[in-house]
Design a protein around this motif. Structure first.
Motif, PDB file in Angstrom:
ATOM      1  N   PHE A   1      -2.587  -2.478  -6.004  1.00  0.00           N
ATOM      2  CA  PHE A   1      -2.900  -2.225  -7.410  1.00  0.00           C
ATOM      3  C   PHE A   1      -1.770  -2.777  -8.268  1.00  0.00           C
ATOM      4  N   GLY A   2      -2.010  -3.920  -8.872  1.00  0.00           N
ATOM      5  CA  GLY A   2      -0.982  -4.652  -9.602  1.00  0.00           C
ATOM      6  C   GLY A   2      -0.233  -3.857 -10.655  1.00  0.00           C
TER       7      GLY A   2
ATOM      8  N   GLY B   1      -6.598   7.742 -10.437  1.00  0.00           N
ATOM      9  CA  GLY B   1      -7.384   8.518  -9.481  1.00  0.00           C
ATOM     10  C   GLY B   1      -7.995   7.701  -8.376  1.00  0.00           C
ATOM     11  N   ASP B   2      -8.455   6.497  -8.678  1.00  0.00           N
ATOM     12  CA  ASP B   2      -9.054   5.627  -7.663  1.00  0.00           C
ATOM     13  C   ASP B   2      -8.011   4.840  -6.882  1.00  0.00           C
ATOM     14  N   ALA B   3      -6.806   4.753  -7.432  1.00  0.00           N
ATOM     15  CA  ALA B   3      -5.768   3.930  -6.800  1.00  0.00           C
ATOM     16  C   ALA B   3      -4.944   4.708  -5.782  1.00  0.00           C
ATOM     17  N   ILE B   4      -4.621   5.972  -6.089  1.00  0.00           N
ATOM     18  CA  ILE B   4      -3.724   6.749  -5.228  1.00  0.00           C
ATOM     19  C   ILE B   4      -4.509   7.481  -4.143  1.00  0.00           C
ATOM     20  N   LYS B   5      -4.050   7.299  -2.913  1.00  0.00           N
ATOM     21  CA  LYS B   5      -4.652   7.979  -1.763  1.00  0.00           C
ATOM     22  C   LYS B   5      -3.947   9.296  -1.486  1.00  0.00           C
ATOM     23  N   GLU B   6      -2.608   9.266  -1.517  1.00  0.00           N
ATOM     24  CA  GLU B   6      -1.836  10.469  -1.201  1.00  0.00           C
ATOM     25  C   GLU B   6      -0.430  10.352  -1.780  1.00  0.00           C
ATOM     26  N   VAL B   7       0.118  11.483  -2.182  1.00  0.00           N
ATOM     27  CA  VAL B   7       1.526  11.580  -2.598  1.00  0.00           C
ATOM     28  C   VAL B   7       2.168  12.631  -1.708  1.00  0.00           C
ATOM     29  N   ARG B   8       3.269  12.281  -1.045  1.00  0.00           N
ATOM     30  CA  ARG B   8       3.889  13.223  -0.118  1.00  0.00           C
ATOM     31  C   ARG B   8       5.411  13.179  -0.202  1.00  0.00           C
TER      32      ARG B   8
ATOM     33  N   PHE C   1       0.394  -0.746 -10.908  1.00  0.00           N
ATOM     34  CA  PHE C   1       0.784   0.598 -10.464  1.00  0.00           C
ATOM     35  C   PHE C   1       2.110   1.050 -11.073  1.00  0.00           C
ATOM     36  N   LEU C   2       3.145   0.229 -10.967  1.00  0.00           N
ATOM     37  CA  LEU C   2       4.462   0.651 -11.448  1.00  0.00           C
ATOM     38  C   LEU C   2       4.468   0.824 -12.967  1.00  0.00           C
ATOM     39  N   THR C   3       3.728  -0.027 -13.664  1.00  0.00           N
ATOM     40  CA  THR C   3       3.613   0.116 -15.119  1.00  0.00           C
ATOM     41  C   THR C   3       2.936   1.438 -15.474  1.00  0.00           C
ATOM     42  N   TYR C   4       1.875   1.768 -14.766  1.00  0.00           N
ATOM     43  CA  TYR C   4       1.179   3.028 -15.033  1.00  0.00           C
ATOM     44  C   TYR C   4       2.054   4.241 -14.708  1.00  0.00           C
ATOM     45  N   MET C   5       2.964   4.093 -13.758  1.00  0.00           N
ATOM     46  CA  MET C   5       3.842   5.204 -13.394  1.00  0.00           C
ATOM     47  C   MET C   5       4.797   5.578 -14.531  1.00  0.00           C
ATOM     48  N   ALA C   6       5.001   4.674 -15.476  1.00  0.00           N
ATOM     49  CA  ALA C   6       5.893   4.946 -16.607  1.00  0.00           C
ATOM     50  C   ALA C   6       5.177   5.642 -17.768  1.00  0.00           C
ATOM     51  N   ILE C   7       3.881   5.812 -17.660  1.00  0.00           N
ATOM     52  CA  ILE C   7       3.106   6.439 -18.722  1.00  0.00           C
ATOM     53  C   ILE C   7       3.184   7.961 -18.593  1.00  0.00           C
ATOM     54  N   TYR C   8       3.186   8.659 -19.703  1.00  0.00           N
ATOM     55  CA  TYR C   8       3.448  10.093 -19.782  1.00  0.00           C
ATOM     56  C   TYR C   8       2.609  10.950 -18.844  1.00  0.00           C
ATOM     57  N   SER C   9       1.365  10.565 -18.563  1.00  0.00           N
ATOM     58  CA  SER C   9       0.486  11.402 -17.749  1.00  0.00           C
ATOM     59  C   SER C   9       0.955  11.492 -16.299  1.00  0.00           C
TER      60      SER C   9
ATOM     61  N   LEU D   1       0.799  -1.224   0.000  1.00  0.00           N
ATOM     62  CA  LEU D   1       0.000   0.000   0.000  1.00  0.00           C
ATOM     63  C   LEU D   1       0.832   1.275   0.000  1.00  0.00           C
ATOM     64  N   VAL D   2       2.123   1.164   0.288  1.00  0.00           N
ATOM     65  CA  VAL D   2       2.984   2.346   0.310  1.00  0.00           C
ATOM     66  C   VAL D   2       4.201   2.092  -0.579  1.00  0.00           C
ATOM     67  N   TRP D   3       4.389   2.974  -1.551  1.00  0.00           N
ATOM     68  CA  TRP D   3       5.541   2.895  -2.446  1.00  0.00           C
ATOM     69  C   TRP D   3       6.479   4.057  -2.142  1.00  0.00           C
ATOM     70  N   THR D   4       7.766   3.742  -1.984  1.00  0.00           N
ATOM     71  CA  THR D   4       8.778   4.745  -1.680  1.00  0.00           C
ATOM     72  C   THR D   4       9.744   4.871  -2.856  1.00  0.00           C
ATOM     73  N   PHE D   5       9.942   6.103  -3.322  1.00  0.00           N
ATOM     74  CA  PHE D   5      10.837   6.376  -4.449  1.00  0.00           C
ATOM     75  C   PHE D   5      11.983   7.266  -3.983  1.00  0.00           C
ATOM     76  N   ASN D   6      13.214   6.823  -4.234  1.00  0.00           N
ATOM     77  CA  ASN D   6      14.405   7.623  -3.958  1.00  0.00           C
ATOM     78  C   ASN D   6      14.795   8.332  -5.246  1.00  0.00           C
ATOM     79  N   LEU D   7      14.813   9.647  -5.194  1.00  0.00           N
ATOM     80  CA  LEU D   7      14.909  10.443  -6.408  1.00  0.00           C
ATOM     81  C   LEU D   7      16.344  10.781  -6.796  1.00  0.00           C
ATOM     82  N   ARG D   8      16.509  11.052  -8.082  1.00  0.00           N
ATOM     83  CA  ARG D   8      17.792  11.449  -8.650  1.00  0.00           C
ATOM     84  C   ARG D   8      18.081  12.905  -8.261  1.00  0.00           C
ATOM     85  N   GLU D   9      19.278  13.168  -7.802  1.00  0.00           N
ATOM     86  CA  GLU D   9      19.665  14.520  -7.426  1.00  0.00           C
ATOM     87  C   GLU D   9      20.359  15.232  -8.589  1.00  0.00           C
TER      88      GLU D   9
END
Length: 321
Positions: free
Chosen positions: A211-212, A189-196, A214-222, A136-144
């Motif tokens: 949401f199976g 819209g129905d899958a994400i609760k919060e982004v922080r 999810f990561l695939t959808y994250m690669a889409i342009y929108s 339920l929680v995905w953590t992303f470490n970002l590029r600096e």
């Protein structure tokens, strides 16, 4: 909806004796014109043709022996693509048809991207990621060190801003501009609760349920990231003034005529082999092909199957599949 690439056929054609771009540059341009093999919004055959002609300012000069010399590296490399439709918005969060998707993949980057024209996911603006045990929680470490085209820093706040402006009705920039469909909202819209933003370079995304895709959808342009500073500056007009972290930055948009973009010198990834990329609107498919054959453009897309024989029989064109 996502269309399986096996349902589409894509071709690239270039002039057989083209010296304006080297073979390695053609291959690099092919990878940078990511729309060609990345998306289709209908189950159809999609064809793209690339050639070389007088539309580029990079033609070589004649050497002392009468042959054509390689172009000066300092000369600008311009690549012109003719396509059948224009965009209605340049805001990736609200883009949804072909004329907009073409551009979104060049102006913007996402946290992740598709690898080698497959559905396999690899890092982009995020270096790595993980999910909680319950999914339920995905953590992303970002590029600096990544910059937006306006010179501002990419960070976790920009990620939170880019998502919540679409998904949170209370966000001050929710529903910005004359936008009819937020494709991000339709997908997630129905899958994400919060982004922080957890800190400057860590972001967490909470899901309502596992949401199976999810990561695939994250690669889409929108789901790509916009500059908060640019959105705040342009307000209702941001859809005409896109600012992302992608390999090309916005230069000019003449409605129903063309969109011009320029290589972003501070791009964090592989630098484009093209200096200026122009997307020219030519609605008629026969006219698009004639524009290519006459050298007025270097590429055309949305080729009808009926034109393939003509293209394949043209000795000035080389078909790359």
């Amino acid at each position: 909806m996502w269309i399986n690439l096996s349902l589409c056929t894509n071709f690239i054609v270039r002039a057989a004796n083209c010296l304006t771009f080297s073979e390695s540059e053609v291959l690099m341009m092919r990878s940078q014109l990511k729309y060609l093999l990345a998306f289709a919004l209908a189950v159809c055959l999609i064809f793209s043709v690339i050639g070389c002609g007088n539309g580029s300012d990079t033609g070589g000069e004649t050497d002392e022996e009468g042959g054509e010399a390689l172009p000066d590296e300092a000369e600008e490399k311009i690549f012109i693509i003719a396509r059948g439709t224009d965009a209605k918005t340049l805001d990736c969060g609200y883009s949804y048809h072909e004329g907009e998707i073409d551009l979104a993949y060049h102006f913007y980057d996402g946290l992740v991207k598709f690898k080698d024209e497959t559905l396999e996911i690899e890092p982009a603006l995020a270096l790595d990621w993980s999910s909680s045990d319950d999914g339920l929680v995905w953590t992303f470490n970002l590029r600096e060190g990544v910059k937006f085209h306006d010179g501002t820093d990419f960070n976790a706040d920009a990620v939170e801003f880019s998502f919540m402006r679409i998904l949170d009705e209370s966000h001050p920039y929710y529903g910005l501009g004359d936008q009819s469909l937020a494709y991000m909202d339709w997908l997630l819209g129905d899958a994400i609760k919060e982004v922080r933003a957890v800190d400057d370079y860590v972001v967490e995304i909470d899901l309502n349920d596992v949401f199976g895709p999810f990561l695939t959808y994250m690669a889409i342009y929108s789901q790509y990231i916009v500059s908060p500073t640019a959105v705040e500056e342009y307000g209702e007009d941001y859809f005409m003034n896109p600012v992302g972290t992608g390999p090309f930055k916005f230069v000019e948009w003449r409605r129903d005529e063309y969109v011009t973009m320029a290589a972003f010198e501070d791009y964090w990834g592989d630098k484009p082999a093209i200096d200026t990329l122009i997307w020219k609107v030519v609605p008629d498919e026969s006219t698009r092909l004639m524009e290519l054959q006459s050298g007025n453009v270097h590429a055309i897309k949305s080729i009808s199957p009926a034109q393939l024989e003509t293209i394949q029989n043209d000795t000035n064109l080389e078909l790359l599949q």
